[in-house]
Design a protein around this motif. Structure first.
Motif, PDB file in Angstrom:
ATOM      1  N   LYS A   1      -3.692  -3.162  -2.363  1.00 41.09           N
ATOM      2  CA  LYS A   1      -4.104  -1.708  -2.338  1.00 41.09           C
ATOM      3  C   LYS A   1      -3.833  -0.799  -1.297  1.00 41.09           C
ATOM      4  O   LYS A   1      -3.789   0.208  -1.185  1.00 41.09           O
ATOM      5  CB  LYS A   1      -5.675  -2.029  -2.690  1.00 41.09           C
ATOM      6  CG  LYS A   1      -6.458  -0.619  -3.288  1.00 41.09           C
ATOM      7  CD  LYS A   1      -7.795  -0.894  -3.781  1.00 41.09           C
ATOM      8  CE  LYS A   1      -8.497   0.323  -3.792  1.00 41.09           C
ATOM      9  NZ  LYS A   1      -9.761   0.067  -4.322  1.00 41.09           N
ATOM     10  N   ASN A   2      -4.154  -1.391  -0.168  1.00 42.93           N
ATOM     11  CA  ASN A   2      -4.201  -0.776   1.306  1.00 42.93           C
ATOM     12  C   ASN A   2      -2.909  -1.048   1.879  1.00 42.93           C
ATOM     13  O   ASN A   2      -2.638  -2.401   1.824  1.00 42.93           O
ATOM     14  CB  ASN A   2      -5.403  -0.688   1.972  1.00 42.93           C
ATOM     15  CG  ASN A   2      -6.400  -0.307   1.243  1.00 42.93           C
ATOM     16  OD1 ASN A   2      -6.444   0.821   0.687  1.00 42.93           O
ATOM     17  ND2 ASN A   2      -7.574  -0.972   1.004  1.00 42.93           N
TER      18      ASN A   2
ATOM     19  N   GLY B   1       1.046  -1.232  -0.048  1.00 42.92           N
ATOM     20  CA  GLY B   1       0.042  -0.026   0.185  1.00 42.92           C
ATOM     21  C   GLY B   1       0.684   1.218  -0.089  1.00 42.92           C
ATOM     22  O   GLY B   1       0.462   2.227   0.552  1.00 42.92           O
TER      23      GLY B   1
END
Length: 225
Positions: free
Chosen positions: A61-62, A41
Motif C-alpha cells: 500500500k505504501n 507503493g
C-alpha cells in the motif's frame, strides 16, 4: 530453452516503473515461468501493467523500499515451493537471456547462488562496493540486481535483508557459510527514466551506507561469522 512454472520464480521489485514493466514481464513470460512483481507503493500504473503482462502482482500500500519489496517477493516464492528464484530489475536494463544463463549454470554445476556481473556501473560508490565484494567474498558485483538462489538453501537465510543492504545480505551470508556459487557477465542497457534511488547524490549515499554497514557486520577481510 523454456522453464516449467514450478521450477523457477522470477521476483521483480518495482516502484513507478510503468514505462518499462509491461515489456519486462511480457518477455520473461515467454520463458513459460512464473513472475512475481512486487508493486512497492507505486503511484502510477505499474501494478496494473504488470498484471496485464501476466505477472502475479503483490502490492504494498505504501512505498516500503527496495529491500522490503524483495523480501515480500522472496517469501511468496518460497511459500510456493519453487526450486530456484531469480531476482530481476524492472527498469529494462537487464536482458532476459541472462535468466537462462543463470539457470543453466546453476543446473550444470549444482550451484546454490549465481550472481550477475554488470558491464558498467552507474555510480562511483559502486566501484568501492565492488572492491569490498572482491576482498571479502570474492564477489565482483554484489549490488547486481540479478541473482539466482537455490530455494532449499535460501530458506535458511531469512529474513532476506534485515540489515537493509540493498538486497545483498542473503548472498553475503550464503557465500560466508561456504555454499557453492559463481558469477557471470551480463550486459546492461541504458536505463529509461529516473533510478528508484533518485538523484546522483542520494543514490551514492544509499550505496555508501550499505557498504559501511556491510563492513561493520561482516568485516573487511574473509572471516566466518
Amino acid at each position: 530453452m523454456t522453464l516449467s512454472r514450478d521450477f523457477l520464480a522470477v521476483v521483480i521489485p518495482a516502484y513507478n516503473e510503468s514505462s518499462t514493466i509491461f515489456s519486462v514481464v511480457e518477455r520473461i513470460k515467454n520463458l513459460q515461468t512464473t513472475v512475481f512483481v512486487v508493486d512497492d507503493g507505486s503511484v502510477d500504473k505499474t501494478g496494473d501493467l504488470a498484471s496485464m503482462a501476466g505477472a502475479i502482482v503483490i502490492t504494498h500500500k505504501n512505498n516500503m523500499g527496495y529491500e522490503e519489496a524483495l523480501e515480500t517477493g522472496i517469501k511468496k516464492s518460497i511459500e510456493e515451493k519453487f526450486e530456484y528464484i531469480v531476482t530481476f530489475d524492472a527498469d529494462d536494463q537487464m536482458n532476459i537471456d541472462d535468466i537462462l544463463s543463470c539457470v543453466s549454470l546453476a543446473k550444470s554445476e549444482s550451484l546454490d547462488l549465481v550472481v550477475g556481473v554488470r558491464s558498467y556501473y552507474n555510480r562511483y560508490s559502486e566501484y568501492m562496493l565492488k572492491l569490498f565484494g572482491i576482498v571479502r567474498f570474492g564477489l565482483q558485483d554484489p549490488l547486481c540486481g540479478m541473482k539466482l538462489y537455490r530455494v532449499s538453501v535460501l530458506r535458511n537465510f531469512l529474513p532476506f535483508d534485515s540489515l537493509q543492504l540493498v538486497g545483498m545480505e542473503a548472498a553475503f551470508r550464503i557465500i560466508n557459510s561456504g555454499y557453492k556459487f559463481t558469477q557471470f557477465n551480463i550486459n546492461i542497457n541504458k536505463r529509461k527514466g529516473v533510478s528508484r534511488y533518485g538523484s546522483s547524490l542520494k543514490g551514492e549515499f544509499f550505496i555508501l551506507k550499505a557498504l559501511f554497514k556491510s563492513i561493520k557486520f561482516f568485516g573487511f577481510f574473509s572471516k566466518k561469522i
